[in-house]
Design a protein around this motif. Structure first.
Motif, PDB file in Angstrom:
ATOM      1  N   CYS A   1       3.035   3.845  -8.153  1.00  0.00           N
ATOM      2  CA  CYS A   1       4.133   2.891  -7.957  1.00  0.00           C
ATOM      3  C   CYS A   1       5.149   3.521  -7.040  1.00  0.00           C
ATOM      4  O   CYS A   1       5.047   4.693  -6.671  1.00  0.00           O
ATOM      5  N   GLY A   2       6.125   2.744  -6.695  1.00  0.00           N
ATOM      6  CA  GLY A   2       7.173   3.230  -5.811  1.00  0.00           C
ATOM      7  C   GLY A   2       7.163   2.458  -4.504  1.00  0.00           C
ATOM      8  O   GLY A   2       6.648   1.352  -4.395  1.00  0.00           O
TER       9      GLY A   2
ATOM     10  N   ILE B   1       0.855  -1.188   0.000  1.00  0.00           N
ATOM     11  CA  ILE B   1       0.000   0.000   0.000  1.00  0.00           C
ATOM     12  C   ILE B   1       0.891   1.237   0.000  1.00  0.00           C
ATOM     13  O   ILE B   1       1.789   1.370   0.832  1.00  0.00           O
ATOM     14  N   LEU B   2       0.637   2.103  -0.965  1.00  0.00           N
ATOM     15  CA  LEU B   2       1.396   3.347  -1.043  1.00  0.00           C
ATOM     16  C   LEU B   2       0.936   4.298   0.043  1.00  0.00           C
ATOM     17  O   LEU B   2      -0.237   4.294   0.432  1.00  0.00           O
ATOM     18  N   PRO B   3       1.831   5.125   0.553  1.00  0.00           N
ATOM     19  CA  PRO B   3       1.420   6.085   1.590  1.00  0.00           C
ATOM     20  C   PRO B   3       0.429   7.082   1.035  1.00  0.00           C
ATOM     21  O   PRO B   3       0.410   7.381  -0.162  1.00  0.00           O
TER      22      PRO B   3
ATOM     23  N   TRP C   1      -8.422   5.694  -4.738  1.00  0.00           N
ATOM     24  CA  TRP C   1      -8.823   4.612  -3.843  1.00  0.00           C
ATOM     25  C   TRP C   1      -9.952   5.109  -2.950  1.00  0.00           C
ATOM     26  O   TRP C   1      -9.935   6.240  -2.464  1.00  0.00           O
ATOM     27  N   SER C   2     -10.957   4.268  -2.787  1.00  0.00           N
ATOM     28  CA  SER C   2     -12.035   4.613  -1.870  1.00  0.00           C
ATOM     29  C   SER C   2     -11.507   4.575  -0.434  1.00  0.00           C
ATOM     30  O   SER C   2     -10.383   4.129  -0.168  1.00  0.00           O
TER      31      SER C   2
ATOM     32  N   GLU D   1       4.984  -3.272  10.219  1.00  0.00           N
ATOM     33  CA  GLU D   1       5.122  -2.630   8.919  1.00  0.00           C
ATOM     34  C   GLU D   1       6.401  -3.111   8.255  1.00  0.00           C
ATOM     35  O   GLU D   1       7.419  -3.332   8.917  1.00  0.00           O
ATOM     36  N   GLU D   2       6.327  -3.253   6.959  1.00  0.00           N
ATOM     37  CA  GLU D   2       7.497  -3.663   6.197  1.00  0.00           C
ATOM     38  C   GLU D   2       7.466  -2.929   4.860  1.00  0.00           C
ATOM     39  O   GLU D   2       6.431  -2.874   4.191  1.00  0.00           O
ATOM     40  N   ALA D   3       8.588  -2.357   4.510  1.00  0.00           N
ATOM     41  CA  ALA D   3       8.660  -1.635   3.242  1.00  0.00           C
ATOM     42  C   ALA D   3       8.547  -2.612   2.070  1.00  0.00           C
ATOM     43  O   ALA D   3       9.005  -3.758   2.145  1.00  0.00           O
ATOM     44  N   CYS D   4       7.896  -2.156   1.026  1.00  0.00           N
ATOM     45  CA  CYS D   4       7.731  -2.979  -0.170  1.00  0.00           C
ATOM     46  C   CYS D   4       7.771  -2.055  -1.380  1.00  0.00           C
ATOM     47  O   CYS D   4       7.700  -0.826  -1.250  1.00  0.00           O
ATOM     48  N   ILE D   5       7.874  -2.649  -2.519  1.00  0.00           N
ATOM     49  CA  ILE D   5       7.995  -1.885  -3.759  1.00  0.00           C
ATOM     50  C   ILE D   5       6.877  -2.310  -4.706  1.00  0.00           C
ATOM     51  O   ILE D   5       6.675  -3.500  -4.947  1.00  0.00           O
ATOM     52  N   ILE D   6       6.147  -1.335  -5.207  1.00  0.00           N
ATOM     53  CA  ILE D   6       5.238  -1.565  -6.329  1.00  0.00           C
ATOM     54  C   ILE D   6       5.989  -1.132  -7.575  1.00  0.00           C
ATOM     55  O   ILE D   6       6.284   0.049  -7.748  1.00  0.00           O
TER      56      ILE D   6
END
Length: 1672
Positions: free
Chosen positions: A1008-1009, A986-988, A1303-1304, A1039-1044
């Motif tokens: 993305c990002g 999920i992007l911030p 996003w809703s 929480e864990e950082a991830c990449i889209i």
């Protein structure tokens, strides 16, 4: 065909074994009847009828008539005369009928009866045997009655009426009769202990029902099994008697209360005087009760009428055989309580219903016309005790607004702002080089707008409301004033509407984006410069001065956007001397005429001239009068012996366009020697230098001037026309882009010298000077338009844990619907406003307030005076309290508010105990002592005895009355651990780029990002119970950082340069290409269609000038005569010349180029052989050009060329022919010409455009009949028709990336508590991708876990044993507790009990049931009684089905009550066992099978039935065949279709094959497929394979099997052939083919070899056909 009266002997009967006798009887009777009729004269004839015709008539209804045909027929089928049949039996040919019309459809309809019971198909067939085995179900048929009826009263009507509109519904349907389902019960429980400790008793074991008997199945077996037991002989007499307690009687008031009150009033004075010395307990009690009543009545609520009464019960002594005996026969013991206080039951009383409220729908709405209205009633008296509970206090029904002038409801519609400016940059791909410089982008783009919701009819409703208010005010002057215009003529001022919430608009949302077009500016294109013109005066009307100009011009070949003002200069001027506006032009020279009439010698040539102007146009000759006329030119006609020279060639192109000090222009002409002179007497030939002439040309200086213009300035108001514009009042057009007034534009114009710069204007000619000013139109000013502010958002009130209202904010907004331009009014800065909500002083909410418990009320003394301890005021009693409704701040509220929103009402009565003197009295427990540390040590609490209890021995028993309690200190240790899966990445929030508010433009949301994914955390305490995550100092997530990954578009190279045009003459094609650099990934823009080498091409037509390159031949060289011995220089010889390919320009051929650029077919000869004339020979000039062949080209046509005499021959010699003629041959010297049109090019865009509108072009060629492209002039000279459109507009689809909504908001958690809760959010596609745009991503939903919250719930404890106070048996009470439990919400999660405080926020309900029952009456059987046990728990839900057959008869669950007995002699008095069932959902489909044990000595039976979930049961398994008592097989043969053979092995019956388990034992019997071979007389010859119908039936051919036949089993468990069988069959087939082939080859005669022809032996070349598709 209608029915006839034929004999009955032909009736078809099914010949079954049971009906032979009936069939023979019928046949005999039919034969006799037919014979007897045949004996009669007319018996062979009968009446035949046709079908009834259509009902005819003039009126609809029963007045119609219909007819049918009636004729007489012979028994053999042919028709005969009517007179042969009996006229008395003639059927009617006409009858009345009901004529159906279309409107009858609303009056009549089919009446469908209920389906009858399903009847087996076999039962409907006469004599068919019923199947004695059932598998899954039996096919059946059920019927129903269907008839036509009149809708109004349901009366029957003729079926024909309904059949006119709709076919008659079916009368029967197939059904399935389920097999009988026998009762299935559990295994027995363990044996109970003996009912007696001595003597003879009983032991019991019980079982419960799992599946009830269904569909006529066997009933349930006994649920109880008894066994006598004798623990030992009794030492004394057995206990024969026991006390039995009866039920409490209904609660009543004391009957003597009135008398006692009267007596008390009479002796009131005496009582008061003797207050201090009253010893009567009854009197003392009455006084105390009145005092309490007076004190506590102030708290009494008017909604309860609590009256405390009393109830009694009987205690009897019972013999163990059930008979009643005297109470003194029972063992003396303390009698139980026989009288107690109680609350008199009072039913709930309510008021009458109020009037219905007004309808919630106060307006007309076609979509939802109905609203709701309610009515209420109030509680007058709440139920008390066992009284009837209160009914519903509110009732709702649907309604419609009443009245004639009901206004329309508010309707809502979508509105949009104006479209934003068209943007092309959003369509650019990632690698487009134009991203770095976006100026000048044009073509297709994207524009956006904001969509908002408004009230569509707000002005109308406002008008109607004002009208209604005026009517209410009673205006009486309507006659004097103009009447209100009708509704349809109302005009509203066009203003922006106030935005409302978007959810009010329900229609389709207008597009938020659309494709748009920015017109691409068309660049100016000009032709090459023309040739310099003659030196002319600047103004031919004013020819003063000797200064002039030479001009050269070029034309605009492509008109630019905005007019020709942006084109470069089109005229250049060069100063010159001796200007002239008109001059003589030499057309031709006449032939040379010798002087004095001689045949040869010197003469003159007369020039033929015409007068032309500076443009080359022929004008009147008088205009050239000022110019000198060309004089006759001297010439010479050669004599017979003179040298003959050719004419001069035309002057060559000037070598320079102008002259300077170092460079001068030159041009040249030449001539050649055609014949040499004779040796004597003839004029000599000149030397070679005299054969060439050179002259200067273009002697003017290289000084060129032209006018240069600057860009047009902005359009400004013209002061001279300002007043005119104001008065004219030009109105803007409806699109807002109107033009309001005229203005002017100016530009700078200056004279420029080429390669020098600006010079004074007088240097340039004044004629072509451009203008410096032009009119223009000023656009209107456009002000900013904004909507009014929306209404303030609602302020929802919420309260914190302390009961205080939480402060919130509300906002409102307005939108810009038109952006200002052209100096219009700017938009306001503030578009959104925010303010604090008004916080209510009192947080809304209601609660029950309980008042202090009143004094414990005992049974009146007069009723309990005979009981032990009656002299004391002590014992069990009842106390009450008042309950009121309060707001959260404590203020009084109406009790109906608490009934709506508060929790369950607290209890208003409870049991109490007043201690007696002999009772032990203790203080309340103290608080627990404090702990020094968590999880360390213990804590204690204490209490003490009070008063006389300290001295009583029984009170000192600490086991009965403990004075201290100890418990371990609480251990608050918590353990956190992750649970569940990781969420989506999920992007911030706030990843949105800057853009117009409310718009969703492409690329302005970060997709993305780097984002984050979440995993829920769960927190457990030391007892592994779920607690709030805050106890573990966690906010609920890991929480864990991830990449889209960001999408990467297809990357191509830049376009290559255009190739050279494929043709040098006419139209060809030119090509450019791109190649693939990087493929798309992560959903980037796809690549266009590439060829096999990953390239994409663009091909456009091109045009090459056929005269661009020309052959230029130099003059012929001097003759080289081959016979050099001759004195005369004549005879056969050769001439040569140099031929070069040159670039052709306006001024003529300029420079030599490669020869391949010129047409080789047109190349002139470089050498020629001919005869050089000798002296006195006739000399002719070179042949002229051929004349044109007339079209069409035929052999009859010819062409000629001529020559003329230059030197006449001497005496005796002749001149050759001076004309040459040849016939016209097609494609040799005669050609036809026609136009050829090329294909359309691809859609060509501007270089600054990505997509949008473009142009497709095609070229026009002139093609010669031999297929060669030639100059277009050949076709133009023939005036061929050409009406083709050479350019057409086209559109290149724009690459629109997929546009998504935002996003809703995150949804509510899917579960309010537990581990598995999820929150989701969605987005939708606003704009689908178009063209090569980026496709939509697949992820349209995201989820993340909810914070884990413990699931608290109220849960009952198990019921206690039935308690009858200190008595052996009778009516008692059983109890259960209500406790707070916590779980993780999963189906298999365990629950743990926690403090009740954690459930305090929950509604007091168990599994949704708000009626809390913590005690219920029960019966404790007396010794010797036989009784029913309590109901067992409901069994698990079981699905009644046939596994694998897809047959489902629903689900059911059951509970049962077994019988328990204690005395062997009372077994005959036992009641019947009971069970009851109820439908349920989600039942499991089980199978039942027999299991056996190989250990006969084990505790488990040798054979038992087991359910597929592993539960051992009784019932449900198929009947064993053969019986189990065949003990020769070990283990027994329990499989269906199995039997025990003589060898002691389990075998399968005929038609089934054995399937063995890995241990070698029989697992199942699978049916064997039987191959049927159709015979000649078999009508079912198309049947290939079928299963044996009843393979177990014995036959005479194969009586049975005596042992194992096959040891290799060819069939698998499913009855299909195994794979190895197919392998063996395939191998056998291959072997057979091999043997046959070998036999054939061995027996075959060899053929004599034949020599094939050589030509047939050659191999043809292999040709690959390529269709031109680059994707090959």
């Amino acid at each position: 065909m209608g029915q006839g009266w034929r004999g009955t002997g032909g009736t078809p009967w099914k010949r079954t074994g049971e009906s032979w006798y009936l069939l023979v009887t019928l046949l005999l009777c039919g034969f006799w009847k037919a014979h007897s009729q045949t004996d009669d004269g007319k018996s062979v004839y009968f009446w035949e009828t046709g079908p009834w015709g259509r009902c005819m008539g003039s009126d609809c209804g029963p007045g119609g008539s219909q007819s049918r045909a009636v004729w007489c027929a012979h028994v053999d089928g042919w028709t005969t005369l009517h007179t042969n049949c009996d006229q008395g039996q003639r059927p009617s040919n006409q009858r009345n009928c009901f004529r159906v019309c279309d409107w009858h459809k609303d009056l009549y309809d089919w009446k469908l009866g209920a389906w009858n019971e399903c009847v087996p198909v076999s039962a409907r067939t006469l004599g068919a045997p019923r199947q004695f085995t059932c598998s899954g179900g039996e096919e059946g048929i059920q019927t129903r009655e269907v008839g036509c009826m009149l809708k109004s009263d349901g009366s029957p009507a003729e079926d024909a009426i309904c059949e006119y509109f709709e076919p008659k519904p079916r009368l029967e349907q197939a059904c399935l009769i389920p097999c009988p389902q026998e009762c299935v019960v559990t295994e027995y429980s363990p044996w109970t202990s003996c009912s007696k400790t001595c003597g003879t008793g009983l032991r019991n074991r019980v079982r419960s029902v799992l599946v009830p008997p269904l569909f006529g199945g066997a009933g349930c077996p006994n649920l109880t099994e008894f066994q006598s037991c004798k623990p030992g002989p009794c030492v004394g007499p057995e206990g024969l008697y026991s006390l039995r307690v009866a039920l409490w009687t209904p609660c009543v008031l004391p009957q003597t209360r009135t008398a006692r009150q009267a007596k008390r009033r009479k002796g009131k004075g005496q009582v008061l005087r003797e207050r201090g010395g009253v010893k009567d307990p009854e009197t003392r009690e009455l006084i105390q009760k009145k005092r309490s009543r007076n004190r506590l009545n102030r708290q009494e609520s008017p909604f309860w009428d609590i009256q405390v009464g009393y109830q009694t019960r009987e205690v009897a002594c019972i013999h163990r055989n059930g008979s009643r005996v005297l109470r003194n026969l029972c063992i003396p013991r303390e009698l139980p309580l026989t009288i107690q206080s109680c609350v008199l039951p009072k039913d709930c009383q309510v008021t009458e219903w109020t009037e219905w409220s007004s309808c919630s729908k106060t307006c007309v709405d076609p979509e939802s016309p109905r609203g709701n209205r309610t009515r209420r009633r109030q509680v007058l008296q709440f139920s008390v005790g066992e009284g009837i509970e209160c009914p519903l206090l509110e009732e709702t029904e649907s309604c419609e607004p009443q009245g004639g002038s009901v206004p329309p409801c508010a309707s809502y519609t979508w509105r949009t702002t104006e479209w934003s400016d068209c943007r092309v940059d959003v369509l650019l791909s990632q690698q487009d080089r134009r991203r770095s410089n976006m100026t000048g982008l044009c073509g297709g783009g994207l524009q956006t707008r904001e969509v908002y919701c408004v009230q569509a009819n707000a002005e109308l409703l406002k008008y109607l409301n004002n009208l209604k208010e005026k009517d209410k005010a009673g205006q009486t002057q309507r006659q004097q004033k103009p009447s209100v215009p009708p509704l349809l003529s109302i005009t509203f001022q066009i203003t922006a509407s106030r935005p409302v919430e978007n959810k009010l608009c329900t229609g389709p949302v207008p597009n938020r984006s659309q494709l748009c077009q920015i017109p691409c500016p068309i660049d100016c294109e000009v032709s090459p410069w023309g040739a310099w013109g003659p030196c002319i005066f600047e103004n031919c009307n004013d020819q003063t001065g000797k200064k002039g100009f030479k001009l050269r011009k070029r034309q605009i070949t492509n008109e630019p956007t905005g007019g020709p003002g942006s084109c470069p200069h089109l005229v250049e001027a060069m100063p010159c001397d001796e200007p002239s506006c008109y001059k003589w032009q030499l057309v031709s020279l006449d032939r040379c005429i010798p002087d004095d009439g001689k045949q040869c010698g010197p003469g003159t040539q007369l020039p033929q001239v015409q007068c032309i102007n500076s443009n080359g146009d022929i004008v009147d000759r008088s205009l050239c009068s000022s110019s000198a006329v060309l004089e006759p030119i001297s010439c010479e006609v050669p004599c017979a012996r003179d040298c003959v020279l050719s004419d001069w060639t035309p002057w060559s192109t000037c070598s320079q366009t102008c002259s300077s000090k170092t460079v001068e222009g030159k041009q040249m002409r030449t001539r050649s020697i055609l014949a040499y002179n004779a040796g004597e007497g003839g004029s000599l030939c000149p030397n070679s230098s005299a054969l060439q002439e050179v002259r200067n040309c273009n002697e003017h200086a290289c000084i060129v001037y032209h006018w240069q213009t600057g860009p047009w300035g902005p359009c400004t108001e013209d002061p001279s026309t300002a007043s005119l514009n104001t008065s004219a009042g030009i109105r803007p057009t409806g699109d807002g882009q109107g033009l309001c007034s005229m203005g002017v534009q100016t530009r700078k114009v200056m004279c420029v010298r080429v390669n020098v710069g600006q010079v004074p204007p007088k240097k340039c000619p004044e004629g072509p000077r451009p203008s410096t000013m032009r009119p223009c139109q000023l656009p209107c000013k456009k002000d900013c338009i904004v909507t009014p502010f929306s209404d303030w958002t609602e302020c929802s009130v919420s309260c914190d844990s302390g009961g205080d209202a939480v402060k919130k904010k509300q906002s409102r907004r307005r939108l810009v619907i038109q952006v200002p331009s052209n100096g219009g009014q700017e938009c306001p800065v503030v578009l959104e406003e925010e303010r604090d909500c008004e916080v209510p002083k009192v947080c809304p909410g209601f609660r029950w307030k309980t008042h202090k418990w009143r004094k414990c009320q005992l049974v009146p003394w007069v009723l309990r005076k005979d009981t032990p301890g009656a002299q004391e005021t002590c014992g069990p009693g009842l106390q009450t309290r008042a309950v009121s409704c309060r707001q959260l701040d404590g203020t009084q509220a109406d009790i109906s508010e608490c009934l709506k929103s508060a929790k369950a009402m607290p209890a208003i009565t409870q049991r109490c105990q007043l201690p007696c003197q002999d009772d032990c009295q203790l203080t309340n427990w103290s608080k627990f002592s404090s702990c020094t540390a968590d999880c360390v040590g213990v804590r204690t609490r204490k209490r003490a005895l009070i008063g006389r209890s300290k001295k009583k021995d029984k009170c000192k028993n600490t086991q009965m009355y403990p004075l201290s309690e100890t418990q371990y200190c609480p251990c608050d240790k918590y353990n956190a651990q992750p649970v569940g899966k990781w969420s989506d990445c999920i992007l911030p929030e706030g990843g949105r780029a800057e853009s117009t508010p409310g718009m969703k433009v492409q690329g302005d949301v970060k997709e993305c990002g780097q984002g984050y994914r979440y995993q829920a955390m769960v927190c457990y305490d030391q007892d592994n119970r779920l607690v709030e995550t805050s106890r573990c100092n966690s906010h609920g997530y890991i929480e864990e950082a991830c990449i889209i990954p960001c999408p990467s578009d297809c990357k191509l190279s830049e376009w290559s340069n255009w190739s050279r045009c494929s043709k040098s003459c006419g139209s060809g094609v030119k090509v450019r290409s791109k190649w693939l650099r990087e493929k798309p990934y992560n959903g980037g823009r796809p690549c266009p269609k590439l060829d096999h080498i990953n390239q994409v091409y663009e091909v456009v037509p091109c045009q090459s000038d056929c005269n661009q390159y020309v052959w230029v031949a130099e003059p012929w060289s001097v003759w080289k005569v081959s016979n050099v011995d001759l004195k005369e220089n004549c005879g056969e010889g050769v001439q040569t010349r140099k031929v070069r390919c040159m670039l052709n320009t306006v001024d003529g051929p300029s420079e030599a180029v490669e020869d391949y650029l010129c047409d080789p077919e047109e190349m002139p000869l470089g050498a020629r052989e001919s005869r050089l004339p000798c002296p006195e020979d006739c000399v002719l000039n070179d042949w002229g050009t051929w004349s044109h062949c007339n079209v069409p080209c035929t052999r009859n046509n010819s062409r000629v060329r001529t020559a003329y005499t230059l030197r006449y021959p001497g005496v005796g010699r002749q001149c050759p022919e001076m004309s040459d003629k040849e016939s016209c041959s097609l494609n040799l010297n005669c050609f036809n010409y026609f136009y050829n049109i090329t294909d359309w090019s691809t859609c060509q865009l501007s270089p600054n455009a990505v997509c949008g509108s473009g142009i497709k072009t095609r070229m026009l060629d002139c093609v010669r009949s031999d297929g060669k492209s030639v100059d277009i002039k050949f076709c133009e000279e023939l005036n061929l028709e050409k009406n083709w459109q050479m350019n057409v507009s086209c559109t290149v689809e724009c690459p629109v990336n997929c546009q998504l909504s935002e996003w809703s908001a995150w949804s509510e958690c899917s579960q309010t508590c537990g581990l598995e809760g999820k929150m989701q959010r969605q987005r939708s596609v606003v704009q689908a991708s178009q063209g090569d745009g980026r496709p939509c991503p697949s992820q349209m939903e995201q989820w993340k876990p909810c914070p884990v919250r413990p699931c608290y719930r109220w849960q009952y404890s198990p019921w206690s044993e039935c308690r009858v106070e200190s008595v052996v048996c009778g009516h008692g009470t059983r109890y259960r507790n209500l406790s707070c439990f916590v779980s993780d919400g999963s189906s298999d999660g365990e629950s743990s009990m926690v403090d009740e405080e954690l459930c305090s926020s929950l509604e007091l309900a168990v599994n949704g049931d708000k009626k809390i029952i913590l005690k219920e009456p029960c019966t404790l059987p007396c010794p010797g009684e036989c009784y029913l046990m309590e109901w067992s728990d409901w069994s698990s839900c079981v699905n009644i089905c046939v596994k694998g057959a897809g047959v489902d008869f629903g689900s059911v669950q059951v509970r049962s009550r077994a019988v328990l007995a204690q005395e062997p002699e009372n077994l005959q008095l036992c009641p019947d066992q009971a069970w009851e069932s109820q439908p349920c959902t989600g039942g499991e489909c089980y199978e039942y099978k027999w299991l056996s044990s190989g250990r006969p000595n084990s505790s488990r039976p040798v054979v038992w039935c087991q359910r597929s979930d592993g539960l051992n049961v009784t019932g449900g398994c198929p009947a064993m065949n053969p019986p189990v008592d065949n003990s020769s097989c070990d283990p027994p043969c329990l499989m269906t279709k199995s039997f025990c053979s003589e060898a002691g092995l389990c075998m399968c019956e005929e038609g089934f094959t054995e399937v063995l388990s890995p241990a070698g034992q029989l697992d199942q019997c699978a049916p064997i497929p039987i191959l049927e071979i159709p015979t000649a007389g078999d009508k079912k010859g198309d049947v290939k394979t079928s299963r044996a119908i009843n393979p177990t039936l014995p036959t005479t051919i194969q009586p049975g099997r005596t042992g194992r036949t096959w040891y290799l089993q060819p069939y698998g468990p499913d009855g299909k052939l195994k794979m190895w069988v197919y392998g063996v069959a395939a191998g056998a087939f291959v072997l057979l083919i091999f043997i046959v082939s070998m036999i054939y080859l061995a027996c075959k005669k060899p053929k004599r070899p034949q020599r094939q022809r050589q030509q047939n032996n050659r191999l043809k070349p292999l040709t690959l056909a390529y269709d031109g598709d680059t994707d090959m």
